[in-house]
Design a protein around this motif. Structure first.
Motif, short mmCIF file in Angstrom:
data_model
loop_
_atom_site.label_atom_id
_atom_site.label_comp_id
_atom_site.label_asym_id
_atom_site.label_seq_id
_atom_site.Cartn_x
_atom_site.Cartn_y
_atom_site.Cartn_z
N UNK A 235 0.88 -1.17 0.00
CA UNK A 235 0.00 0.00 0.00
C UNK A 235 0.91 1.22 0.00
N UNK A 236 0.77 2.04 -1.03
CA UNK A 236 1.69 3.16 -1.23
C UNK A 236 0.91 4.46 -1.28
N UNK A 237 1.19 5.34 -0.33
CA UNK A 237 0.68 6.70 -0.38
C UNK A 237 1.71 7.53 -1.13
N UNK A 238 1.30 8.16 -2.22
CA UNK A 238 2.29 8.85 -3.06
C UNK A 238 1.66 9.97 -3.87
N UNK A 239 2.52 10.95 -4.21
CA UNK A 239 2.16 11.98 -5.18
C UNK A 239 2.81 11.70 -6.53
N UNK A 240 3.60 10.63 -6.60
CA UNK A 240 4.28 10.25 -7.84
C UNK A 240 3.30 9.45 -8.71
N UNK A 241 2.46 10.16 -9.46
CA UNK A 241 1.38 9.49 -10.19
C UNK A 241 1.91 8.58 -11.29
N UNK A 242 3.01 8.96 -11.93
CA UNK A 242 3.57 8.11 -12.96
C UNK A 242 4.05 6.79 -12.39
N UNK A 243 4.73 6.86 -11.25
CA UNK A 243 5.18 5.64 -10.59
C UNK A 243 3.99 4.81 -10.11
N UNK A 244 2.99 5.47 -9.54
CA UNK A 244 1.81 4.77 -9.06
C UNK A 244 1.11 4.03 -10.20
N UNK A 245 1.04 4.67 -11.35
CA UNK A 245 0.40 4.02 -12.51
C UNK A 245 1.20 2.80 -12.96
N UNK A 246 2.52 2.91 -12.91
CA UNK A 246 3.38 1.82 -13.38
C UNK A 246 3.34 0.61 -12.45
N UNK A 247 3.33 0.84 -11.14
CA UNK A 247 3.52 -0.23 -10.17
C UNK A 247 2.21 -0.80 -9.64
N UNK A 248 1.21 0.05 -9.43
CA UNK A 248 -0.01 -0.42 -8.76
C UNK A 248 -0.94 -1.14 -9.72
N UNK A 249 -1.77 -2.03 -9.16
CA UNK A 249 -2.85 -2.59 -9.96
C UNK A 249 -4.21 -2.13 -9.47
N UNK A 258 -12.60 9.99 3.18
CA UNK A 258 -13.39 8.95 2.53
C UNK A 258 -12.74 8.53 1.22
N UNK A 259 -13.05 7.30 0.81
CA UNK A 259 -12.63 6.83 -0.51
C UNK A 259 -13.68 7.30 -1.50
N UNK A 260 -13.28 8.21 -2.36
CA UNK A 260 -14.20 8.81 -3.32
C UNK A 260 -14.35 7.92 -4.54
N UNK A 261 -13.23 7.35 -4.98
CA UNK A 261 -13.26 6.54 -6.20
C UNK A 261 -12.07 5.58 -6.18
N UNK A 262 -12.27 4.40 -6.72
CA UNK A 262 -11.19 3.42 -6.81
C UNK A 262 -11.34 2.63 -8.09
N UNK A 263 -10.22 2.18 -8.62
CA UNK A 263 -10.25 1.40 -9.85
C UNK A 263 -8.84 1.14 -10.32
N UNK A 264 -8.69 0.70 -11.54
CA UNK A 264 -7.36 0.50 -12.09
C UNK A 264 -6.69 1.86 -12.27
N UNK A 265 -5.35 1.90 -12.35
CA UNK A 265 -4.68 3.18 -12.57
C UNK A 265 -5.18 3.91 -13.82
N UNK A 266 -5.45 3.15 -14.87
CA UNK A 266 -5.95 3.78 -16.10
C UNK A 266 -7.32 4.41 -15.89
N UNK A 267 -8.18 3.72 -15.15
CA UNK A 267 -9.51 4.26 -14.88
C UNK A 267 -9.45 5.55 -14.08
N UNK A 268 -8.58 5.59 -13.08
CA UNK A 268 -8.51 6.76 -12.22
C UNK A 268 -7.78 7.92 -12.88
N UNK A 269 -6.69 7.63 -13.57
CA UNK A 269 -5.86 8.70 -14.13
C UNK A 269 -6.33 9.18 -15.50
N UNK A 270 -6.96 8.30 -16.26
CA UNK A 270 -7.36 8.66 -17.62
C UNK A 270 -8.85 8.97 -17.73
N UNK A 271 -9.67 8.19 -17.06
CA UNK A 271 -11.11 8.41 -17.19
C UNK A 271 -11.82 8.34 -15.84
#
Length: 286
Positions: A235-249, A258-271
């Motif tokens: 579990x990684x708390x980070x502002x490094x969005x590029x790294x988060x997209x590469x490493x996380x699933x 609160x958790x507002x939204x969750x999904x794959x990195x592509x879902x959260x960062x792109x759409x």
């Protein structure tokens, strides 16, 4: 030796299927049993609510990146998981064990005692924003400390494991160096080795690069990237969005506890679907 140690970590951490649902995660009859479960967890400081009835599950092998604005509760989520902060409501489970509570003789849940908390918390390793190394100890001694004092490992065995772990993070030539003789990036890598020395099932990273000069960030992210390939649950708390997209699933966006939204990195960062998530992603990209 490094490749052998990575292989050992891989054997101890079995990859699980991706976990695409937002928290609270949807469970199916054949779902993998979570390694971590937050159930309606609330944390307050006086009248200020930091975590607001939060629900989150993480399954073995997942790499979950938590993003969000400052003050959204990201770091507090990790701190209550390490019992560095108490909670006001709800329960936290690590595998089948309650973390913050335990049943009394009558089967009624009561706050857990220190012995129970230490036992359950032993399954978790954490890397903080600051390195928190003992300044009077060498890199090797810093890594040896937990296996000997917490796990009761024999000093010779702990020394061998510590040397292997420092080799793993690229510091095999710095075993005798004190923190003052190491760069910030090197100190953080010692901190990662120290957390791994307890053989955790789950690794927590709280903004591990935020205290580093920009040119040192890459070396720490590289170690974390390699660790992710072993199947370690992270579990990684980070502002490094590029790294988060590469490493996380799975990526989790938090705001106002609160958790507002969750999904794959592509879902959260792109759409992203939630307007608050859209606003945050747009702001950090500009």
């Amino acid at each position: 030796m490094t490749s052998l140690l990575f292989s050992d970590l891989s054997r101890r951490n079995t990859e699980a299927p991706l976990h695409p649902q937002e928290a609270p995660a949807m469970q199916t009859p054949d779902a993998v049993k979570p390694i971590v479960s937050f159930e309606n967890v609330t944390k307050r400081y006086g009248s200020f609510t930091v975590l607001d009835r939060l629900n989150l599950t993480v399954t073995p092998g997942e790499k979950v990146a938590i993003i969000g604005p400052s003050g959204s509760g990201k770091s507090t989520l990790l701190r209550v998981l390490m019992t560095l902060e108490g909670i006001n409501e709800g329960v936290i489970r690590i595998e089948d064990d309650l973390l913050t509570h335990m049943p009394n003789r009558n089967g009624v849940l009561v706050p857990a005692n220190d012995r129970h908390i230490r036992k359950v918390r032993g399954k978790i390793g954490m890397v903080f924003q600051s390195f928190n190394l003992f300044p009077h100890m060498t890199a090797l001694q810093n890594v040896i400390e937990a296996p000997v004092q917490v796990l009761g490992m024999k000093p010779a065995e702990a020394r061998e494991r510590a040397a292997d772990l420092l080799e793993l993070v690229g510091l095999g030539s710095k075993l005798g160096h004190y923190p003052s003789q190491l760069s910030g990036g090197q100190q953080q890598r010692v901190a990662i080795a120290r957390a791994l020395a307890r053989s955790p099932k789950l690794m927590l990273f709280d903004e591990p690069t935020s205290a580093l000069d920009p040119e040192l960030v890459g070396e720490v992210l590289s170690v974390m990237r390699d660790l992710a390939t072993t199947g370690m649950t992270m579990i990684v708390v980070t502002h490094e969005l590029g790294f988060a997209r590469e490493v996380s699933n799975r990526m989790v966006f938090m705001d106002a506890g609160q958790i507002v939204e969750a999904g794959s990195p592509e879902e959260i960062l792109i759409s992203p679907q939630n307007p608050r998530t859209q606003s945050f992603i747009s702001a950090v990209r500009t």
